[in-house]
Scaffold this motif. Sequence first.
Motif, PDB file in Angstrom:
ATOM      1  N   MET A   1       0.849  -1.174   0.000  1.00 55.52           N
ATOM      2  CA  MET A   1       0.000   0.000   0.000  1.00 55.52           C
ATOM      3  C   MET A   1       0.898   1.241   0.000  1.00 55.52           C
ATOM      4  N   THR A   2       0.476   2.227  -0.784  1.00 56.85           N
ATOM      5  CA  THR A   2       1.180   3.506  -0.840  1.00 56.85           C
ATOM      6  C   THR A   2       0.296   4.563  -0.183  1.00 56.85           C
ATOM      7  N   LYS A  11      -5.498  13.201   1.693  1.00 55.96           N
ATOM      8  CA  LYS A  11      -4.697  11.985   1.868  1.00 55.96           C
ATOM      9  C   LYS A  11      -5.101  10.940   0.841  1.00 55.96           C
ATOM     10  N   PHE A  12      -4.133  10.215   0.349  1.00 58.01           N
ATOM     11  CA  PHE A  12      -4.366   9.139  -0.600  1.00 58.01           C
ATOM     12  C   PHE A  12      -3.832   7.845  -0.032  1.00 58.01           C
ATOM     13  N   LEU A  13      -4.623   6.788  -0.172  1.00 54.96           N
ATOM     14  CA  LEU A  13      -4.207   5.429   0.137  1.00 54.96           C
ATOM     15  C   LEU A  13      -4.395   4.647  -1.156  1.00 54.96           C
ATOM     16  N   ILE A  14      -3.345   4.051  -1.655  1.00 55.12           N
ATOM     17  CA  ILE A  14      -3.414   3.344  -2.927  1.00 55.12           C
ATOM     18  C   ILE A  14      -3.007   1.893  -2.706  1.00 55.12           C
ATOM     19  N   THR A  27     -14.027   8.346  -2.010  1.00 55.12           N
ATOM     20  CA  THR A  27     -13.692   9.668  -1.479  1.00 55.12           C
ATOM     21  C   THR A  27     -14.343   9.741  -0.108  1.00 55.12           C
ATOM     22  N   TYR A  28     -13.531   9.855   0.907  1.00 54.20           N
ATOM     23  CA  TYR A  28     -13.976   9.799   2.295  1.00 54.20           C
ATOM     24  C   TYR A  28     -13.878  11.188   2.896  1.00 54.20           C
ATOM     25  N   ALA A  29     -15.001  11.699   3.365  1.00 56.15           N
ATOM     26  CA  ALA A  29     -15.018  12.996   4.049  1.00 56.15           C
ATOM     27  C   ALA A  29     -15.281  12.727   5.534  1.00 56.15           C
ATOM     28  N   ASP A  30     -14.441  13.253   6.353  1.00 51.37           N
ATOM     29  CA  ASP A  30     -14.507  13.017   7.801  1.00 51.37           C
ATOM     30  C   ASP A  30     -15.567  13.922   8.437  1.00 51.37           C
ATOM     31  N   VAL A  31     -16.787  13.789   7.956  1.00 54.22           N
ATOM     32  CA  VAL A  31     -17.906  14.577   8.469  1.00 54.22           C
ATOM     33  C   VAL A  31     -19.184  13.763   8.298  1.00 54.22           C
ATOM     34  N   GLY A  32     -20.003  13.782   9.317  1.00 53.85           N
ATOM     35  CA  GLY A  32     -21.247  13.017   9.281  1.00 53.85           C
ATOM     36  C   GLY A  32     -22.257  13.609  10.233  1.00 53.85           C
ATOM     37  N   GLY A  33     -23.229  12.811  10.579  1.00 53.41           N
ATOM     38  CA  GLY A  33     -24.317  13.280  11.433  1.00 53.41           C
ATOM     39  C   GLY A  33     -23.873  13.829  12.770  1.00 53.41           C
ATOM     40  N   VAL A  34     -22.791  13.296  13.325  1.00 48.35           N
ATOM     41  CA  VAL A  34     -22.312  13.755  14.627  1.00 48.35           C
ATOM     42  C   VAL A  34     -21.845  15.219  14.579  1.00 48.35           C
ATOM     43  N   ASP A  35     -21.521  15.701  13.386  1.00 51.45           N
ATOM     44  CA  ASP A  35     -21.024  17.073  13.231  1.00 51.45           C
ATOM     45  C   ASP A  35     -22.137  18.094  13.012  1.00 51.45           C
TER      46      ASP A  35
END
Length: 173
Positions: A1-2, A11-14, A27-35
């Motif tokens: 993994m790179t 950030k990229f995880l390959i 594409t992961y955004a660190d935001v959801g209902g808790v915010d």
Amino acid sequence: MTKFTLDNGVKFLILENHQAPVVSFVTYADVGGVDEPEGKTGVAHFLEHLAFKGTTRIGTSNYQAEKPLLERLDRLDEQIQAAKAAGNAQTTAQLQETFTRTEAEASQLVRQNEFGRIVETAGGVSLNAATSADYTQYFYNFPANKLELWMSLESERFLDPVFREFYKERDVI
């Protein structure tokens, strides 16, 4: 993994797997209902939906003509809410009529599901998204030679969104 991080913090995880000529993206955004602000549930899910509506270039036949109509809808919605709060049914009805006409005019400039059509035309599949308490993610698969298209679409989605059909989507969610 790179793993690597761009100067802007993305950030990229390959993880390479050469058994198939495809590339899968999340594409992961660190935001959801808790915010969400207290008492304003559903905002993250609402934004997830709006992220498919396009940008100033995707999802419209003429953004320069569409933009003032979208701004007018925002003003009319504020006026409708104020008229309702004041108990003025006649003004509310008149404003709602103007709102409906303006919304119909703006709809004429919308290219429905253009984001999805671009993905599909390029051979993409499984376009979808999900929102949880902790995150929002967008995902789809492309032929392996479509990395640049994915980068372009996702950067536009996050850097230049247009929340067209905002009020229709608000009523659905």
